[in-house]
Design a protein around this motif. Structure first.
Motif, short mmCIF file in Angstrom:
data_model
loop_
_atom_site.label_atom_id
_atom_site.label_comp_id
_atom_site.label_asym_id
_atom_site.label_seq_id
_atom_site.Cartn_x
_atom_site.Cartn_y
_atom_site.Cartn_z
N ARG A 25 14.25 9.81 19.24
CA ARG A 25 15.61 10.12 19.63
C ARG A 25 16.07 11.41 18.96
NH1 ARG A 25 15.84 7.31 15.10
NH2 ARG A 25 17.64 7.24 13.74
N PRO A 26 17.05 12.11 19.47
CA PRO A 26 17.56 13.33 18.83
C PRO A 26 18.06 13.03 17.42
CG PRO A 26 18.37 13.15 21.07
CD PRO A 26 17.70 11.84 20.74
N ALA A 27 17.98 14.07 16.58
CA ALA A 27 18.42 13.90 15.20
C ALA A 27 19.89 13.50 15.15
CB ALA A 27 18.21 15.19 14.41
N GLU A 28 20.21 12.63 14.25
CA GLU A 28 21.59 12.21 14.01
C GLU A 28 21.72 11.88 12.53
OE1 GLU A 28 21.37 7.45 14.84
OE2 GLU A 28 21.60 8.74 16.58
N GLU A 46 10.21 5.03 9.61
CA GLU A 46 9.11 5.59 8.83
C GLU A 46 8.41 6.66 9.66
OE1 GLU A 46 6.55 5.85 5.51
OE2 GLU A 46 8.23 4.45 5.74
N ALA A 47 8.16 7.80 9.06
CA ALA A 47 7.49 8.89 9.77
C ALA A 47 6.04 8.52 10.03
CB ALA A 47 7.56 10.17 8.96
N PRO A 48 5.49 8.90 11.18
CA PRO A 48 4.07 8.68 11.46
C PRO A 48 3.22 9.82 10.91
CG PRO A 48 5.10 9.64 13.37
CD PRO A 48 6.20 9.47 12.34
N GLY A 49 1.90 9.64 10.96
CA GLY A 49 0.99 10.72 10.62
C GLY A 49 0.53 10.75 9.19
N ALA A 50 0.65 9.63 8.46
CA ALA A 50 0.22 9.62 7.06
C ALA A 50 -1.29 9.88 6.95
CB ALA A 50 0.56 8.26 6.43
N PRO A 51 -1.72 10.53 5.89
CA PRO A 51 -0.97 11.07 4.75
C PRO A 51 -0.60 12.55 4.91
CG PRO A 51 -3.29 11.16 4.23
CD PRO A 51 -3.19 10.60 5.63
N ALA A 66 18.98 15.09 9.30
CA ALA A 66 17.90 15.24 8.34
C ALA A 66 16.71 14.39 8.77
CB ALA A 66 18.35 14.83 6.94
N SER A 67 15.54 14.73 8.26
CA SER A 67 14.33 13.99 8.59
C SER A 67 13.29 14.21 7.51
CB SER A 67 13.77 14.44 9.94
OG SER A 67 12.66 13.66 10.33
N ALA A 68 12.47 13.18 7.30
CA ALA A 68 11.32 13.26 6.41
C ALA A 68 10.06 13.12 7.24
CB ALA A 68 11.38 12.15 5.35
N GLY A 69 8.96 13.72 6.80
CA GLY A 69 7.73 13.62 7.57
C GLY A 69 6.52 14.01 6.75
N TYR A 70 5.38 13.93 7.41
CA TYR A 70 4.11 14.31 6.80
C TYR A 70 3.73 15.71 7.26
CZ TYR A 70 3.62 9.38 5.55
OH TYR A 70 3.82 8.14 5.03
N VAL A 71 3.30 16.54 6.30
CA VAL A 71 2.98 17.93 6.62
C VAL A 71 1.83 17.98 7.62
CG1 VAL A 71 2.16 20.13 5.68
CG2 VAL A 71 3.82 18.75 4.40
N MET A 100 15.05 20.45 16.56
CA MET A 100 14.91 19.32 15.67
C MET A 100 15.22 18.05 16.46
SD MET A 100 16.82 18.54 12.04
CE MET A 100 16.49 17.01 11.14
N THR A 101 14.16 17.31 16.78
CA THR A 101 14.33 16.10 17.59
C THR A 101 13.92 14.85 16.85
OG1 THR A 101 12.10 16.20 18.53
CG2 THR A 101 13.84 17.46 19.65
N TRP A 102 13.20 15.01 15.76
CA TRP A 102 12.74 13.84 15.01
C TRP A 102 13.75 13.52 13.92
CZ3 TRP A 102 7.24 16.26 14.15
CH2 TRP A 102 6.58 16.30 15.39
N ALA A 103 13.88 12.25 13.64
CA ALA A 103 14.84 11.80 12.63
C ALA A 103 14.25 10.60 11.90
CB ALA A 103 16.17 11.43 13.27
#
Length: 797
Positions: free
Chosen positions: A9-12, A21-26, A197-202, A217-220
């Motif tokens: 969903r769009p950032a809010e 939880e962000a995907p794509g670990a680590p 704001a958003s957190a994620g894996y590099v 910015m679409t991830w949240a």
């Protein structure tokens, strides 16, 4: 290929949504950022934070000590949310300035055809917080986004990121082990400024990937980790950011938010005022040509800003990681090298910062190892990192103590014990070193030998009279043998350039017992193919230290010949001026195609060596000023001096331009120390770091020692007619000797001598040239008597 993260969903405002939880670990393997810094800085107040700026954004920030980087970088994206976006650090169209020379408060203006992004950066003087004022102008539909890459505890692995609410205020936070950070923001009304704001894996689900794939910015995501994580937040066009550090996210957020409660302008003014006052107190540019005033102030700041506050006197070699964007090396150059520390402390002493130099000596006294040496390099607390042994790093702390004593500036420091232990180590292990100053090659090196001899002479002033004479005899013997050990005659390298004899880069230790050892192959490090070259076919700039410290005259024939050879094979002509490489065949530098050094490469010229060449010019009655100018021209945008400069063809895509900083460390603190020393040496008319005791004893002339010395670690092959042979041992020893082919023989028992060694003098003064004396050692090991027969020692004319 990396799998695309799912579109969400769009950032809010995430503090109102469902935690995700962000995907794509680590994340992808972490690296550091470029070592090509624009500026470094710190507060003079109690704040325990050191910052760096490169490519127009904040790079590594170190906290709570100058050897622990906590982030990779903090950059910005400007976007309209409809597909257009620009990451400013990749634009390269920016200007950067400070309020005055040597004032680490940074103003940056990024330009784009659609916008201008203005940044001001300064530390909070009282808190462990870095403040950034942001002002975006241009197209009305654009907004700024902050992008933060935590590397807490000095690594990008195992970090946890979270969009965190602290007492109603949002902060972008990260934690790992005992470390936490928080990035808070306020608008001009000092209200919470985050607009999403958003957190994620590099590399998989971080904010940069969001823009790269979606143009907005679409991830949240609320959190990510453990792994290589990043945080992103949308900001208003005018705001102030506060990046705080603490023992956890709550502690860091409290510091960051409290720093925002004071106007940014107040912190900015305090940073400027404090540094202006420090420079005024030192008055370090007095008497220098005006063209060098700003660079001297900048170099003074670099030296001061690399000092730690938890361990006063400790200084790291650089607030950078060489070729950092290609490595995750946890140490980089943010470690203490005793050599670099003493070189830097000596420059501070010349700038009038005597207390800072005394702190360095106190720190060295505290971190001296039990056997009298220092670690090759170490973390600030004294824990060694690399295990090599470099004799110059044993001698340099002695020279710092002597320099302070010469100026009557010891301030009550009791240095005798430290000096005696260091000299004992030199006497027990010299003249050969396990590693030269470039940390690569074993043997007898002219630079290391110059430092060791100078330390013996200058350090003797700290000893009791009973020991002083014996230590000076050893120094005289080593000094008289420099050419015997380190000069090659008739080499192909010399012949190719019309030089009959020259100092070698390093002589194998075996040269003490066999002069033919100069024909042995000495390896070349950091090369794809490493056949090495005979010692006689290698040359370096290291001989210049013999002149600088007053052991040889600048017009000595061997010196002159070697300088001609060095200028012929190691000098690189660049647009910045002539700069010198360390030695022929050096492999520490970028590959010819511009790829970063990766364990192999091709050595590049060092501005530091232009400074050393300038010191030789000064002593040789040449003009040293052009060498200072070269160091200035080879520096970065604001005057930071790099470790190396590029000397190949221009490679703009790799950011490599002839005569300009390469991807090596920048700033190199030692290079700034060398700039200061050369500038002040020109003012003084002599090398300011030349130990007075050494000059008074030798004044550039070879001594004629009354004693030769032999030891198991120093098995010299020759003595001069009329000399006594002093046999040294580190344990009580019975020495049996006889003259080959004659009835002359005898036995002597060693006695406790200077520096805890055991010694006895053999009656060799009457021996004739060609006589050989055979020596046997007898001593007890674990209750058993052992006999060791030496190689013959023969006097020669």
């Amino acid at each position: 290929m990396l799998a695309a993260a799912p579109r969400t969903r769009p950032a809010e405002p995430l503090w109102r949504g469902t935690p995700m939880e962000a995907p794509g670990a680590p994340g992808i393997p972490p690296t550091w950022t470029s070592s090509d810094k624009d500026m470094v800085g710190a507060s003079l107040g109690p704040s325990r934070l050191w910052f760096t700026v490169g490519h127009g954004v904040v790079n590594e920030i170190y906290w709570p000590r100058v050897d622990i980087p906590q982030i990779r970088d903090l950059g910005f994206i400007v976007a309209d949310g409809k597909g257009f976006w620009s990451e400013v650090k990749r634009g390269a169209d920016y200007t950067i300035a400070t309020p005055g020379p040597g004032i680490p408060a940074v103003q940056i203006l990024h330009r784009h055809c659609r916008f201008e992004l203005a940044l001001r950066i300064a530390p909070d003087p009282d808190r462990d917080v870095l403040l950034i004022e942001l002002d975006l102008t241009g197209d009305a539909d654009l907004a700024p986004y902050a992008l933060l890459a935590p590397h807490l505890g000095g690594t990008g692995n195992g970090n946890r990121a979270e969009v965190f609410t602290n007492r109603g205020r949002v902060a972008l936070c990260a934690e790992q082990g005992p470390f936490g950070l928080a990035l808070a923001a306020a608008d001009p009304g000092q209200r919470d400024a985050w607009r999403g704001a958003s957190a994620g894996y590099v590399g998989t689900s971080d904010g940069w990937q969001d823009f790269a794939r979606n143009g907005a910015m679409t991830w949240a995501y609320d959190r990510a980790g453990p792994g290589n994580v990043a945080l992103m937040g949308k900001l208003p066009r005018h705001s102030v950011l506060a990046l705080g550090f603490g023992s956890g996210k709550e502690a860091a957020a409290t510091l960051a938010i409290s720093a925002l409660a004071r106007p940014f302008e107040a912190a900015w003014r305090e940073q400027v005022r404090a540094w202006e006052a420090w420079h005024a107190e030192k008055a370090h540019a007095t008497g220098l040509p005006g063209e060098f005033h700003e660079q001297v102030h900048l170099s003074a700041m670099v030296l001061k800003a690399h000092q730690d506050k938890t361990y006063p006197g400790a200084m790291v070699a650089s607030l950078s990681i060489p070729w950092g964007n290609s490595t995750d090396d946890p140490g980089g150059y943010h470690l203490v090298w005793p050599r670099d520390l003493v070189e830097s402390a000596g420059a501070l002493l010349e700038l009038g910062a005597a207390e800072e130099a005394r702190d360095a000596l106190r720190y060295l006294i505290a971190t001296q190892l039990d056997d009298g040496r220092w670690a090759q390099n170490q973390w600030l607390g004294g824990m060694p990192r690399w295990g090599g042994i470099q004799l110059d790093e044993v001698g340099f702390p002695v020279l710092l103590a002597a320099a302070l004593a010469e100026r009557e500036a010891l301030g009550g420091i009791e240095a005798k014990g430290m000096v005696r232990r260091a000299l004992a180590y030199l006497a027990r292990h010299g003249p050969a070193t396990e590693q030269d100053r470039w940390e690569e090659t074993a043997g007898i090196n002219p630079f290391t030998l110059a430092v060791a001899i100078a330390a013996l002479v200058a350090g003797a002033e700290f000893l009791d009279e009973a020991e002083r004479g014996d230590v000076l005899l050893l120094a005289d013997d080593w000094n008289a043998r420099i050419e015997e050990w380190c000069v090659a005659s008739g080499s192909a390298l010399g012949a190719a350039h019309g030089v009959e004899a020259h100092y070698v880069r390093v002589a194998p230790a075996r040269v003490m017992s066999d002069p033919a050892a100069l024909r042995e192959v000495v390896p070349l490090k950091n090369r794809d193919r490493n056949p090495g070259l005979p010692a006689a076919e290698q040359v370096s700039t290291d001989l210049l230290q013999l002149v600088r410290f007053g052991l040889r005259r600048a017009d000595d024939p061997f010196v002159r010949g070697t300088v001609r050879l060095v200028d012929a094979v190691l000098r690189a002509e660049t647009p910045s001026g002539p700069v010198w490489r360390r030695y022929g065949g050096d492999g520490y530098g970028e590959h010819p195609d511009g790829r970063p050094y990766d364990g192999t490469g091709q050595g590049r010229p060092w501005p530091l060596l232009a400074g050393e060449r300038g010191h030789y010019a000064l002593v040789a009655a040449e003009d040293p000023v052009p060498h200072l100018r070269t160091m200035m021209r080879a520096s970065g945008r604001l005057g930071l001096i790099p470790e190396q400069v590029w000397d190949g063809d221009q490679l703009p895509l790799a950011g490599l331009h002839p005569g300009r900083p390469s991807g090596s460390a920048m700033p190199l603190v030692w290079a700034h120390a060398e700039f200061v020393k050369l500038a002040t040496s020109i003012r003084a008319g002599r090398p300011v770091d030349r130990p007075e005791a050494v000059w008074l004893r030798y004044a550039g002339r070879r001594p004629h020692p009354t004693h030769a010395h032999w030891a198991p670690w120093m098995p010299v092959a020759t003595i001069r007619p009329g000399q006594s042979l002093r046999v040294l041992s580190d344990v009580p020893t019975v020495v049996r000797w006889r003259v080959a082919g004659r009835d002359d023989a005898g036995e002597a028992t060693t006695a406790l001598a200077a520096l805890g060694l055991h010694a006895t003098d053999l009656p060799t003064g009457a021996l004739r040239p060609g006589d050989a004396i055979l020596v046997e050692f007898a001593h007890t090991v674990n209750g058993e008597r052992r006999i060791e027969v030496t190689e013959p020692v023969s006097p020669s004319v």
